[in-house]
Design a protein around this motif. Structure first.
Motif, PDB file in Angstrom:
ATOM      1  N   ALA A 451      10.764   0.221  -1.109  1.00 28.78           N
ATOM      2  CA  ALA A 451       9.372   0.660  -1.660  1.00 28.78           C
ATOM      3  C   ALA A 451       8.621  -0.395  -2.183  1.00 28.78           C
ATOM      4  O   ALA A 451       7.536  -0.360  -2.301  1.00 28.78           O
ATOM      5  CB  ALA A 451       9.964   1.500  -2.980  1.00 28.78           C
ATOM      6  N   PHE A 452       9.348  -1.579  -2.681  1.00 29.61           N
ATOM      7  CA  PHE A 452       8.877  -2.830  -3.134  1.00 29.61           C
ATOM      8  C   PHE A 452       7.659  -3.374  -2.018  1.00 29.61           C
ATOM      9  O   PHE A 452       6.782  -3.915  -2.191  1.00 29.61           O
ATOM     10  CB  PHE A 452       9.977  -4.023  -3.300  1.00 29.61           C
ATOM     11  CG  PHE A 452       9.153  -5.443  -3.458  1.00 29.61           C
ATOM     12  CD1 PHE A 452       8.901  -5.635  -4.816  1.00 29.61           C
ATOM     13  CD2 PHE A 452       9.072  -6.072  -2.481  1.00 29.61           C
ATOM     14  CE1 PHE A 452       8.407  -6.863  -4.991  1.00 29.61           C
ATOM     15  CE2 PHE A 452       8.368  -7.307  -2.817  1.00 29.61           C
ATOM     16  CZ  PHE A 452       8.161  -7.827  -3.949  1.00 29.61           C
ATOM     17  N   PHE A 453       8.205  -3.462  -0.790  1.00 27.14           N
ATOM     18  CA  PHE A 453       7.498  -4.095   0.326  1.00 27.14           C
ATOM     19  C   PHE A 453       5.982  -3.310   0.432  1.00 27.14           C
ATOM     20  O   PHE A 453       5.169  -3.836   0.511  1.00 27.14           O
ATOM     21  CB  PHE A 453       8.360  -3.699   1.545  1.00 27.14           C
ATOM     22  CG  PHE A 453       9.022  -5.017   1.926  1.00 27.14           C
ATOM     23  CD1 PHE A 453       8.683  -5.768   2.981  1.00 27.14           C
ATOM     24  CD2 PHE A 453      10.234  -5.043   1.341  1.00 27.14           C
ATOM     25  CE1 PHE A 453       9.462  -7.056   3.385  1.00 27.14           C
ATOM     26  CE2 PHE A 453      11.199  -6.187   1.622  1.00 27.14           C
ATOM     27  CZ  PHE A 453      10.918  -7.079   2.604  1.00 27.14           C
ATOM     28  N   LYS A 454       6.109  -1.945   0.438  1.00 26.17           N
ATOM     29  CA  LYS A 454       4.882  -1.123   0.261  1.00 26.17           C
ATOM     30  C   LYS A 454       3.991  -1.509  -0.959  1.00 26.17           C
ATOM     31  O   LYS A 454       2.871  -1.790  -0.735  1.00 26.17           O
ATOM     32  CB  LYS A 454       5.132   0.467   0.348  1.00 26.17           C
ATOM     33  CG  LYS A 454       5.633   1.148   1.623  1.00 26.17           C
ATOM     34  CD  LYS A 454       5.558   2.450   1.591  1.00 26.17           C
ATOM     35  CE  LYS A 454       5.719   2.829   3.193  1.00 26.17           C
ATOM     36  NZ  LYS A 454       5.479   4.464   3.103  1.00 26.17           N
ATOM     37  N   HIS A 455       4.544  -1.458  -1.958  1.00 28.95           N
ATOM     38  CA  HIS A 455       3.583  -1.814  -3.490  1.00 28.95           C
ATOM     39  C   HIS A 455       3.220  -3.363  -3.175  1.00 28.95           C
ATOM     40  O   HIS A 455       2.162  -3.569  -3.808  1.00 28.95           O
ATOM     41  CB  HIS A 455       4.690  -1.725  -4.463  1.00 28.95           C
ATOM     42  CG  HIS A 455       4.815  -0.045  -4.804  1.00 28.95           C
ATOM     43  ND1 HIS A 455       3.772   0.741  -5.131  1.00 28.95           N
ATOM     44  CD2 HIS A 455       6.028   0.660  -4.773  1.00 28.95           C
ATOM     45  CE1 HIS A 455       4.486   2.038  -5.395  1.00 28.95           C
ATOM     46  NE2 HIS A 455       5.800   1.816  -5.075  1.00 28.95           N
ATOM     47  N   PHE A 456       4.036  -4.170  -2.748  1.00 30.01           N
ATOM     48  CA  PHE A 456       3.678  -5.527  -2.661  1.00 30.01           C
ATOM     49  C   PHE A 456       2.512  -5.681  -1.656  1.00 30.01           C
ATOM     50  O   PHE A 456       1.396  -6.643  -2.095  1.00 30.01           O
ATOM     51  CB  PHE A 456       4.905  -6.387  -2.328  1.00 30.01           C
ATOM     52  CG  PHE A 456       4.400  -7.965  -2.521  1.00 30.01           C
ATOM     53  CD1 PHE A 456       4.293  -8.557  -3.772  1.00 30.01           C
ATOM     54  CD2 PHE A 456       4.394  -8.952  -1.178  1.00 30.01           C
ATOM     55  CE1 PHE A 456       3.830 -10.053  -3.637  1.00 30.01           C
ATOM     56  CE2 PHE A 456       3.874 -10.183  -1.405  1.00 30.01           C
ATOM     57  CZ  PHE A 456       3.908 -10.763  -2.430  1.00 30.01           C
ATOM     58  N   LYS A 457       2.368  -5.131  -0.650  1.00 29.03           N
ATOM     59  CA  LYS A 457       1.233  -5.062   0.220  1.00 29.03           C
ATOM     60  C   LYS A 457       0.261  -4.788  -0.324  1.00 29.03           C
ATOM     61  O   LYS A 457      -0.963  -5.279  -0.189  1.00 29.03           O
ATOM     62  CB  LYS A 457       1.655  -4.421   1.693  1.00 29.03           C
ATOM     63  CG  LYS A 457       0.647  -4.488   2.664  1.00 29.03           C
ATOM     64  CD  LYS A 457       0.688  -3.717   3.949  1.00 29.03           C
ATOM     65  CE  LYS A 457      -0.246  -3.563   4.781  1.00 29.03           C
ATOM     66  NZ  LYS A 457      -0.389  -2.827   5.871  1.00 29.03           N
ATOM     67  N   THR A 458       0.247  -3.505  -1.004  1.00 32.04           N
ATOM     68  CA  THR A 458      -0.918  -2.871  -1.715  1.00 32.04           C
ATOM     69  C   THR A 458      -1.623  -3.660  -2.711  1.00 32.04           C
ATOM     70  O   THR A 458      -2.858  -3.828  -2.793  1.00 32.04           O
ATOM     71  CB  THR A 458      -0.522  -1.406  -2.156  1.00 32.04           C
ATOM     72  OG1 THR A 458      -0.079  -0.477  -1.172  1.00 32.04           O
ATOM     73  CG2 THR A 458      -1.581  -0.776  -2.936  1.00 32.04           C
TER      74      THR A 458
END
Length: 462
Positions: A451-458
């Motif tokens: 989930a971190f990867f998604k939020h970090f990209k956003t």
């Protein structure tokens, strides 16, 4: 297939792979485990390749190797660097383990009703860094890896990371990233997730006090010749006063003092002192006067004896005055304290206390700098959102008493604040017999990292 579905469908395999890694006794402090430490490095490399890394390599150092791997999907996308360590603490004393330390077993506990993995290295740090490899695999298998990812997993963290500085300095471009993730800390609880924003540093010393040129008969010489054990105990006890304040001159000169508001915020973290004492089976806590338990382990420096020996300790009695007595002493440090400087202050003070009847030897083994990381960075915001997504509750920023020297090194050399993204609990017996790590913690960690990867990209694209 969604990332969460892939994780759910592969839970048994993910768990069994971790158990295989835990069976490798990769004790970096003991040379007899040398081959096992190298075997653990090979295991990590193969795991990265199987998970989908473009490259994975064993990077030799003067000590144990660093495993490096990466997957670059698009140079224009954000890059996440993952740090962890595959070496573990010695398992001694073995007789205090309920099950063999390198034969992992899963048992339910009060804190881990879904089961915990009992094995050396389960929480520190194999169980935690392996979550990142499995999260990476799940994102790759689902076609849903939103960021580039690099891995740097070392084999000397438990002995001071002596060769890591050189590797980082010589490979700055290779390690360049937008954020660094480290899962080598703990959170408050599964009900109260938290993210560590501060770590103490450390100075680790060994001292030796020598009296006569041989062990002496305690009847013939007792009362006339110095007993090094007695002298050593007196010297150690004089290093703290009645308020548990360290007496080394200059020790507190550079200690960063928090404001009353900062201390109040720190103490807002859920903490039950009675429950704390109950879990440790102690009648009361002890520490520096004027500070709470949370403050004592998060924002105050310490001095503790980690081991002490000398004389006869076998069965029965042997009446001797030992020739030598030794101790290992660690000091946990807080922001603005330099471990080199503190080591020198310690040595000067220790030597000054020695009576003429003995000689002393002081060795500074290793150390690390304290660190405080920002709780307003994009990386922290992404971690906060990821934890809120998987735990259903906003995490609390906390300061932890442990030391991770790589944090200050990353801040200095890579100019990046690491995110201390730990999923263990403070009751997991790190460095102690019966170390364990919750099965539920392991899997929610994998989900949260993805989930971190998604939020970090956003957040990076905003």
């Amino acid at each position: 297939m969604a990332v969460s579905d892939f994780i759910q469908n592969n839970k048994d395999r993910f768990l069994n792979e971790l158990l295989d890694l835990l069976r490798i006794p990769s004790v970096s402090a003991d040379p007899k485990f040398k081959n096992d430490v190298f075997a653990a490095a090979d295991f990590v490399k193969e795991s990265l390749i199987k998970a989908g890394a473009d490259t994975a390599e064993i990077c030799e150092t003067k000590g144990y190797p660093i495993v490096y791997g990466e997957k670059i999907i698009n140079p224009e996308l954000p890059t996440v660097l993952v740090y962890g360590h595959y070496d573990v603490q010695p398992a001694d004393p073995y007789e205090l383990w309920d099950s063999p330390p390198f034969e992992p077993v899963i048992k339910k506990t009060e804190e881990h009703p879904q089961g915990a993995i009992f094995a050396r290295g389960s929480a520190d740090d194999k169980g935690q860094f392996y979550m990142h490899i499995k999260a990476f695999e799940a994102m790759m298998a689902s076609g849903d890896l939103p960021c580039n990812v690099k891995f740097m997993i070392e084999g000397e963290e438990e002995v001071g990371s002596d060769n890591l500085d050189k590797f980082v300095i010589e490979n700055k471009e290779k390690l360049k990233a937008d954020v660094i993730l480290i899962s080598d800390t703990h959170m408050i609880s599964m009900k109260d997730p938290s993210i560590t924003v501060g770590l103490r540093g450390m100075a680790y010393m060994e001292v030796e006090v020598t009296g006569a040129n041989r062990d002496l008969h305690s009847g013939t010489y007792g009362g006339a010749v110095a007993n090094p054990i007695n002298v050593l105990c007196d010297m150690i006890s004089s290093m703290k006063d009645e308020n548990d304040h360290i007496t080394i001159p200059g020790f507190y000169d550079k200690v960063a003092e928090l404001t009353a508001e900062q201390r109040a915020r720190l103490n807002e973290a859920p903490f039950d002192l009675d429950e704390y004492k109950k879990k440790l089976k102690i009648a009361d806590v002890q520490g520096e006067n004027g500070y709470t338990t949370i403050e004592r382990v998060g924002i105050r420096p310490t001095l503790d004896v980690n081991g002490i020996w000398g004389g006869y300790i076998g069965e029965g009695a042997k009446t001797v005055l030992p020739s030598k007595a030794s101790a290992k002493i660690s000091m946990r440090l807080v922001p603005n304290q330099d471990w080199h400087e503190i080591s020198e202050l310690f040595e000067n003070y220790f030597r000054s206390m020695a009576p003429k009847s003995v000689t002393v030897k002081v060795i500074a083994h290793h150390g690390g700098s304290p660190a405080v990381v920002s709780d307003s960075s994009i990386g922290y915001q992404a971690a906060e959102k990821a934890m809120e997504q998987t735990f259903g509750k906003r995490p609390i920023p906390t300061r932890e008493g442990g030391s991770i020297p790589i944090v200050a090194l990353f801040q200095k050399e890579l100019e990046t604040d690491p995110i201390l993204f730990g999923f263990g609990l403070d009751t997991d017996a790190l460095h102690s017999p019966n170390e364990h790590y919750g099965v539920a913690n392991y899997f929610i960690g994998i989900e949260t990292i993805a989930a971190f990867f998604k939020h970090f990209k956003t957040l990076s694209s905003q």
